[in-house]
Design an enzyme around this catalytic site. Structure first.
Site, PDB file in Angstrom:
ATOM      1  N   ARG A  19       0.804  -1.226   0.000  1.00  0.00           N
ATOM      2  CA  ARG A  19       0.000   0.000   0.000  1.00  0.00           C
ATOM      3  C   ARG A  19       0.836   1.274   0.000  1.00  0.00           C
ATOM      4  O   ARG A  19       0.340   2.329  -0.396  1.00  0.00           O
ATOM      5  CB  ARG A  19      -0.938   0.006   1.209  1.00  0.00           C
ATOM      6  CG  ARG A  19      -2.030  -1.052   1.108  1.00  0.00           C
ATOM      7  CD  ARG A  19      -3.069  -0.860   2.173  1.00  0.00           C
ATOM      8  NE  ARG A  19      -4.125  -1.863   2.078  1.00  0.00           N
ATOM      9  CZ  ARG A  19      -5.228  -1.858   2.807  1.00  0.00           C
ATOM     10  NH1 ARG A  19      -5.409  -0.885   3.696  1.00  0.00           N
ATOM     11  NH2 ARG A  19      -6.132  -2.792   2.677  1.00  0.00           N
TER      12      ARG A  19
ATOM     13  N   ASP B  98     -15.113   9.822   9.404  1.00  0.00           N
ATOM     14  CA  ASP B  98     -14.054   8.852   9.162  1.00  0.00           C
ATOM     15  C   ASP B  98     -12.723   9.578   9.295  1.00  0.00           C
ATOM     16  O   ASP B  98     -12.664  10.812   9.193  1.00  0.00           O
ATOM     17  CB  ASP B  98     -14.183   8.218   7.773  1.00  0.00           C
ATOM     18  CG  ASP B  98     -13.492   6.866   7.693  1.00  0.00           C
ATOM     19  OD1 ASP B  98     -14.177   5.836   7.857  1.00  0.00           O
ATOM     20  OD2 ASP B  98     -12.266   6.827   7.477  1.00  0.00           O
TER      21      ASP B  98
END
Length: 305
Positions: A69, A171
């Site tokens: 990632r 979030d």
């Protein structure tokens, strides 16, 4: 995944004896980590950074995931080692911290996930008396599927596109929040929706937008998106809240962090408020003195009579 107050600060098989000696240790793999130097010490440092920034406990078996990632970012910065990149994260301030967190957080979700929760929610809301809009907090909203599912459910239940409900969706991941606020999804992301809901709540794209659909404005206006870090800092959330959805995010925190977050939920909830958890989460062991189970991964305050 998804977490969330307002801050940007963001091998070959071994013999049994050898496997026993190395149990629980991070095992380097030259084939996996061949492009960028990523030592065990680098990974331990990365684990500490993501915990300090976001409260996320990254298991040792997540080293390949972290590598895959973050390598795109290393290429963008023309860096050759993770040590160099982690130095950059620590010295560059909020913007790179946010990129770092965004890359390592998980945003697996879909519309009406764990569908048994939504009838419980709307029955709960419709049975409440309130002079002001009832507030529902989606505390780890990811790319928006959960809060938009809540909005669709309450529109259906109250039989109006202006139900007495306000949805706060938060979030930690700023990229996920940007996707959520746009409200545009590829059609394959909408496969969990019935044809009736798809027609009622979405506008299908045409031409250059073919293969995509946008959430209708009457659904979108019910949702207020905010960046929130559940692990740390103040929360831009005002009670009383009728329900909190905190589903499939606590599994990324250690027990102490889970207990701290659950304790902070308590004063935000109405006395008759509900807390919705993910299917693999059990809050009884961390906050049995605060919450009690109503079954089906739904909790109420232990003080409720």
């Amino acid at each position: 995944m998804n977490t969330g107050a307002q801050q940007k600060s963001v091998p070959a098989k071994a013999k049994a004896a050898a496997a026993s000696d190395n149990a629980g240790k991070v095992q380097p793999s030259a084939s996996v980590f061949k492009s960028f130097e990523f030592s065990d010490a680098d990974f331990r440092r990365l684990q500490k950074l993501i915990f300090d920034f976001a409260g996320i406990s990254l298991n040792s078996n997540k080293k390949p995931m972290a590598y895959s990632r973050l390598t795109k970012r290393l290429r963008q910065l023309n860096m050759s080692t993770f040590g160099e990149y982690l130095n950059f994260v620590e010295s560059s301030g909020d913007d790179e911290c946010v990129r770092f967190i965004n890359a390592l957080t998980t945003n697996l979700t879909y519309f009406f996930r764990e569908p048994h929760h939504f009838p419980i929610l709307v029955d709960h809301l419709m049975g409440m008396a309130a002079n002001e809009p009832l507030v529902v907090w989606s505390a780890a909203c990811s790319t928006g599927e959960e809060p938009y599912s809540i909005a669709m459910a309450v529109i259906e239940a109250f039989a109006t596109d202006r139900p007495p409900v306000q949805i706060i969706a938060s979030d930690l991941d700023t990229e996920a929040l940007a996707t959520a606020a746009r409200g545009v999804y590829p059609m394959e992301k909408l496969q969990s929706l019935s044809p009736q809901r798809l027609k009622k709540f979405f506008l299908k794209g045409a031409g250059a937008q073919a293969g995509y659909a946008r959430i209708r404005p009457e659904v979108q206006r019910l949702v207020d998106f905010r960046q929130t870090n559940l692990h740390d800092g103040p929360w831009d959330i005002e009670g009383p809240v009728a329900a909190i959805f905190c589903r499939n995010v606590m599994i990324y925190f250690n027990k102490a962090t889970q207990a701290k977050i659950l304790a902070r939920f308590m004063p935000l909830l109405r006395p008759d408020g509900l807390l919705f958890a993910g299917h693999s989460e059990n809050f009884f062991y961390n906050a049995g003195d605060i919450f009690r189970s109503r079954g089906k991964t739904v909790y109420e305050l232990a003080t409720r009579t």
